[in-house]
Write an enzyme that holds these catalytic residues in place. Structure first.
Site, PDB file in Angstrom:
ATOM      1  N   CYS A  69     -33.334 -77.877  13.137  1.00  0.00           N
ATOM      2  CA  CYS A  69     -33.360 -76.718  14.021  1.00  0.00           C
ATOM      3  C   CYS A  69     -32.083 -76.306  14.678  1.00  0.00           C
ATOM      4  O   CYS A  69     -31.358 -75.972  13.700  1.00  0.00           O
ATOM      5  CB  CYS A  69     -34.369 -76.916  15.277  1.00  0.00           C
ATOM      6  SG  CYS A  69     -34.975 -75.522  16.034  1.00  0.00           S
ATOM      7  N   LYS A  79     -39.005 -65.110  20.549  1.00  0.00           N
ATOM      8  CA  LYS A  79     -38.996 -66.463  20.366  1.00  0.00           C
ATOM      9  C   LYS A  79     -39.966 -66.655  19.202  1.00  0.00           C
ATOM     10  O   LYS A  79     -41.279 -66.324  19.310  1.00  0.00           O
ATOM     11  CB  LYS A  79     -39.344 -67.494  21.310  1.00  0.00           C
ATOM     12  CG  LYS A  79     -39.326 -68.803  21.147  1.00  0.00           C
ATOM     13  CD  LYS A  79     -39.762 -69.704  22.605  1.00  0.00           C
ATOM     14  CE  LYS A  79     -39.216 -71.265  22.028  1.00  0.00           C
ATOM     15  NZ  LYS A  79     -39.592 -72.069  23.322  1.00  0.00           N
ATOM     16  N   SER A 135     -40.058 -73.367  16.635  1.00  0.00           N
ATOM     17  CA  SER A 135     -39.844 -73.236  18.114  1.00  0.00           C
ATOM     18  C   SER A 135     -38.245 -72.985  18.334  1.00  0.00           C
ATOM     19  O   SER A 135     -37.509 -73.766  18.283  1.00  0.00           O
ATOM     20  CB  SER A 135     -40.176 -74.301  18.912  1.00  0.00           C
ATOM     21  OG  SER A 135     -40.047 -74.121  20.258  1.00  0.00           O
ATOM     22  N   HIS A 140     -39.745 -77.612  12.899  1.00  0.00           N
ATOM     23  CA  HIS A 140     -40.154 -79.009  13.345  1.00  0.00           C
ATOM     24  C   HIS A 140     -41.213 -79.627  12.717  1.00  0.00           C
ATOM     25  O   HIS A 140     -42.420 -79.891  13.544  1.00  0.00           O
ATOM     26  CB  HIS A 140     -40.381 -78.972  14.909  1.00  0.00           C
ATOM     27  CG  HIS A 140     -39.252 -78.575  15.772  1.00  0.00           C
ATOM     28  ND1 HIS A 140     -37.944 -79.645  16.051  1.00  0.00           N
ATOM     29  CD2 HIS A 140     -38.637 -77.399  16.300  1.00  0.00           C
ATOM     30  CE1 HIS A 140     -37.074 -78.950  16.587  1.00  0.00           C
ATOM     31  NE2 HIS A 140     -37.427 -77.557  16.659  1.00  0.00           N
ATOM     32  N   GLU A 156     -42.017 -82.581  12.517  1.00  0.00           N
ATOM     33  CA  GLU A 156     -42.145 -83.846  12.958  1.00  0.00           C
ATOM     34  C   GLU A 156     -43.051 -83.765  14.309  1.00  0.00           C
ATOM     35  O   GLU A 156     -43.456 -84.400  14.875  1.00  0.00           O
ATOM     36  CB  GLU A 156     -40.877 -84.513  13.375  1.00  0.00           C
ATOM     37  CG  GLU A 156     -40.038 -84.129  14.628  1.00  0.00           C
ATOM     38  CD  GLU A 156     -39.490 -82.869  14.563  1.00  0.00           C
ATOM     39  OE1 GLU A 156     -38.577 -82.140  15.500  1.00  0.00           O
ATOM     40  OE2 GLU A 156     -39.306 -82.374  13.297  1.00  0.00           O
ATOM     41  N   ARG A 196     -43.926 -75.988  29.754  1.00  0.00           N
ATOM     42  CA  ARG A 196     -42.788 -75.884  30.196  1.00  0.00           C
ATOM     43  C   ARG A 196     -42.074 -74.427  30.536  1.00  0.00           C
ATOM     44  O   ARG A 196     -41.485 -74.377  31.846  1.00  0.00           O
ATOM     45  CB  ARG A 196     -41.656 -76.500  29.505  1.00  0.00           C
ATOM     46  CG  ARG A 196     -40.204 -76.772  29.959  1.00  0.00           C
ATOM     47  CD  ARG A 196     -39.425 -77.184  28.976  1.00  0.00           C
ATOM     48  NE  ARG A 196     -39.300 -75.811  27.757  1.00  0.00           N
ATOM     49  CZ  ARG A 196     -38.689 -76.026  26.615  1.00  0.00           C
ATOM     50  NH1 ARG A 196     -37.949 -77.096  26.192  1.00  0.00           N
ATOM     51  NH2 ARG A 196     -38.771 -74.910  25.899  1.00  0.00           N
TER      52      ARG A 196
END
EC number: 2.3.1.46
Length: 331
Positions: A140, A161, A189, A232, A234, A246
């Site tokens: 990223c 985003k 993300s 991502h 993972e 969040r």
């Protein structure tokens, strides 16, 4: 922190595990470093995600897994204590032989990447990894920083985003994506992207892309094979949910001006409907206490969390474990 990983056990110790001690069942041993620069709230989760992935992908190999973090990444006192007490110092990296590195991104604090407080540490790491590992994964923001440093390729700000799970297709045959599910469902993300045309002009090879999210995985061969993830793979099933909640909390606390968009192809239809109603309520009753009224969240049944990562990391470990006398080229 060093974790000794094999198929049957995970043994933790606070310092670098010394070399020697025999190999597991006569199979090769790999030494892999994680440079974990993720935000404080994701620090421990990132450790667990990569340890779980490597253990599942290792097969009969044993892995010495060392954790580091760039010392210039800003941390809360609690997170700093965790890093200082459980991680090895970054200077130790140069005193040991590493087959592979995994370098994560960090939460931006400056308007430009080369103005980040950790920029010098990160660029020194990039230059070192080029000739001192068999392969390094840049994840990223770390991928964006690496290509900026190596080839002055600037990332581009997205209008919104890129957040969700995206179907990614292999666009070239490569050992890294061998036997991977099609499509690969990968979490993304990020607020920025790298243009495929810029990467191709500089000599990078794109391996996977998404019609909606753009470039996913790309590679470049130095002495080390550099592998870049814009996404991502993972992430566990709940990682995007934690980030979304969040960001809602930050909006309600007036730490951000805009309400976050729903992650793409992530929550089921009923949950999306409830969250859309909650967003309308939040616009009129913007207060941190409103988080207590968030609805129960259910994910879609087809997100296939971890399936792409399982194949990618199995193939990556196979590459790392190849005969060290062979050329460091993709097989």
């Amino acid at each position: 922190m060093t974790i000794l990983i094999d198929r049957d056990q995970v043994i933790s110790s606070p310092a670098l595990v010394p070399a020697g001690g025999g190999l597991a069942h006569g199979h090769a041993e790999l030494t892999i470093g994680l440079i974990n620069n993720m935000p404080d709230l994701a620090l421990k989760a990132t450790e667990r995600q990569f340890m779980k992935l490597l253990q599942a992908a290792a097969g009969p190999r044993r892995i010495r897994f060392h954790c580091f973090s760039l010392p210039s990444v800003k941390r809360s006192p609690e997170a700093r204590w965790h890093v200082e007490s459980e991680y090895s110092e970054l200077t130790e990296l140069r005193h040991h032989k590493f087959d592979g590195l995994i370098v994560t991104g960090a939460e931006p604090v400056a308007p430009e990447l080369d103005q980040e407080p950790y920029w010098r540490d990160l660029t020194e790491l990039i230059d070192w990894a080029k000739v001192n590992t068999r392969s390094t994964i840049w994840s990223c923001l770390a991928a964006h920083a690496a290509v900026l440093h190596l080839d002055r390729i600037e990332r581009r700000r997205l209008p919104a985003k890129c957040h969700g799970i995206f179907d990614c297709e292999a666009v070239t045959d490569d050992p890294l994506t061998r036997a991977a599910p099609a499509p690969l469902k990968v979490s993304h993300s990020r607020l920025n992207e790298l243009a495929e045309s810029d990467l191709a002009q500089a000599g990078y090879q794109v391996l996977t892309r998404s019609a909606k999210a753009g470039v996913d995985i790309f590679v470049r061969q130095y002495v080390s094979r550099f592998v870049f993830f814009q996404g991502h793979p993972e992430y566990d099933a709940l990682s995007l949910q934690r980030e979304y909640l969040r960001d809602i909390g930050r909006y309600l606390a007036r730490e951000r001006e805009t309400y976050p968009h729903l992650p793409v192809s992530y929550f089921d239809a009923a949950t999306e409907e409830k969250l859309n109603r909650f967003e309308k309520k939040a616009a009129h009753q913007r207060h941190p206490a409103l988080t207590n009224e968030l609805p129960a969240l259910n994910l879609r049944a087809d997100i296939a969390a971890g399936s792409a990562a399982a194949a990618l990391f199995r193939n990556w470990l196979q590459y790392l474990g190849a005969d060290a006398r062979a050329p460091l080229l993709a097989r």
